[in-house]
Design a protein around this motif. Structure first.
Motif, short mmCIF file in Angstrom:
data_model
loop_
_atom_site.label_atom_id
_atom_site.label_comp_id
_atom_site.label_asym_id
_atom_site.label_seq_id
_atom_site.Cartn_x
_atom_site.Cartn_y
_atom_site.Cartn_z
N ASN A 37 -11.65 1.20 -1.28
CA ASN A 37 -10.80 2.36 -1.57
C ASN A 37 -10.04 2.71 -0.29
OD1 ASN A 37 -9.78 5.02 -1.83
ND2 ASN A 37 -11.33 5.53 -3.36
N GLU A 40 -6.07 7.53 -2.22
CA GLU A 40 -5.79 7.98 -3.58
C GLU A 40 -4.73 9.08 -3.49
OE1 GLU A 40 -9.22 9.02 -5.84
OE2 GLU A 40 -10.24 7.11 -5.43
N VAL A 62 -3.46 4.77 -6.67
CA VAL A 62 -4.52 4.40 -5.74
C VAL A 62 -3.94 3.43 -4.72
CG1 VAL A 62 -6.41 4.74 -7.38
CG2 VAL A 62 -5.31 2.49 -7.23
N THR A 64 -5.32 0.17 -2.41
CA THR A 64 -6.47 -0.72 -2.39
C THR A 64 -6.37 -1.74 -1.27
OG1 THR A 64 -6.48 -0.50 -4.81
CG2 THR A 64 -7.90 -2.18 -3.87
N LYS A 262 -4.00 2.71 -10.93
CA LYS A 262 -5.30 3.37 -11.00
C LYS A 262 -6.09 2.97 -12.24
CE LYS A 262 -7.55 7.89 -10.53
NZ LYS A 262 -8.57 7.69 -11.58
N MET A 270 -16.09 -1.72 -7.47
CA MET A 270 -15.73 -1.34 -6.12
C MET A 270 -16.86 -1.69 -5.15
SD MET A 270 -12.68 -0.07 -6.50
CE MET A 270 -12.39 0.77 -4.93
#
Length: 276
Positions: A37, A40, A62, A64, A262, A270
């Motif tokens: 992550n 966001e 998001v 990544t 997202k 994750m």
């Protein structure tokens, strides 16, 4: 003697024909892929990514990053929003209210630490392009070899500032690059969003082939409709790069993982879980 010679010849032929295949199948490549992550946020107006559509509509985004364990060492793809944003109570508001308002719920450093990986363990890295939400933590890895397209590296930044520290080790690319020489991680030149944008083809032993989009596309409907964001460097190059990715997906029977999508990311495992 003739029979013996013939037998020896057959055996030698078998060894020659089988050995390369055996060596290839036994040769380890990518072992694991972790999805990290790296930010966001909320886009204020997604019509900037879908011209003529979705005027005034907001969307969750998001950001990544991907940590890849290869037999020859750790490889990092993209570095996300700066870790410093995690300490900002209100996140990082954009100068343009239509852009993405980013937050950093988890630091990259903490996610690496959870995996027992030190920044110095990362021997090689690449960024899809040089927008701030992708290069925010490049200098957390000052000794990692950075793979970037020459066109991106030399693209002038704000006030003509360099986009990376000149002392950071770099390999400037002019097109695609098989990073480890075994076909398991291939950087794909996909310009258009920026002059030297790139995507990544990964071949995992169980999961199969994946293409990590970078910002060649931002979300699924953008991909399905071949939407070109208004701020892209080149519409023509963007469309050509989308076609290149589509051809790669077909050729490699690969999945497309879209960096900012997202809905797609929420359906994936994750870190500390992983794909192998």
């Amino acid at each position: 003697m003739i029979r013996t010679s013939a037998l020896v010849a057959v055996l030698l032929s078998a060894v020659v024909s089988v050995a390369p295949g055996q060596a290839q199948s036994a040769k380890p490549g990518v072992e694991k892929l972790y999805i990290l992550n790296c930010g966001e946020g909320v886009a204020g107006d997604i019509s900037r990514w879908t011209p003529g559509v979705n005027e005034g509509k907001s969307m969750d985004f998001v950001d990544t990053c991907y940590l890849i364990k290869h037999a020859q060492g750790w490889f990092l793809w993209d570095t996300g929003i700066p870790d410093a944003v995690a300490a900002m109570p209100n996140g990082l508001p954009p100068a343009d209210p239509k852009a993405v308002y980013w937050r950093r719920p988890k630091t990259l450093a903490a996610q690496l630490d959870q995996l027992g990986v030190k920044p110095s363990d990362v021997k090689a890295m690449a960024v899809s392009h040089t927008h701030p939400d992708h290069i925010g933590n490049v200098e957390m890895f000052p000794t990692a070899m950075l793979y970037v397209q020459k066109a991106e590296y030399e693209w002038p930044g704000a006030n003509n500032a360099p986009r990376f520290k000149p002392e950071h080790p770099v390999t400037k690319l002019d097109g695609d690059r098989d990073v480890f020489g075994d076909g398991s991680i291939t950087i794909l030149s996909t310009p258009g969003h920026t002059p030297g944008h790139q995507s990544l083809l990964i071949k995992l032993p169980k999961t199969g082939a994946l293409v990590l989009s970078g910002d060649a596309v931002h979300f699924k409907s953008n991909w399905d409709n071949r939407g070109v964001p208004v701020n892209n460097f080149s519409k023509e190059q963007t469309l050509a790069s989308m076609q290149k990715i589509a051809d790669t997906l077909t050729k490699e029977n690969a999945q497309l993982w879209i960096n900012h999508d997202k809905a797609q990311r929420d359906g994936l495992k994750m870190s500390p879980e992983f794909y192998d």
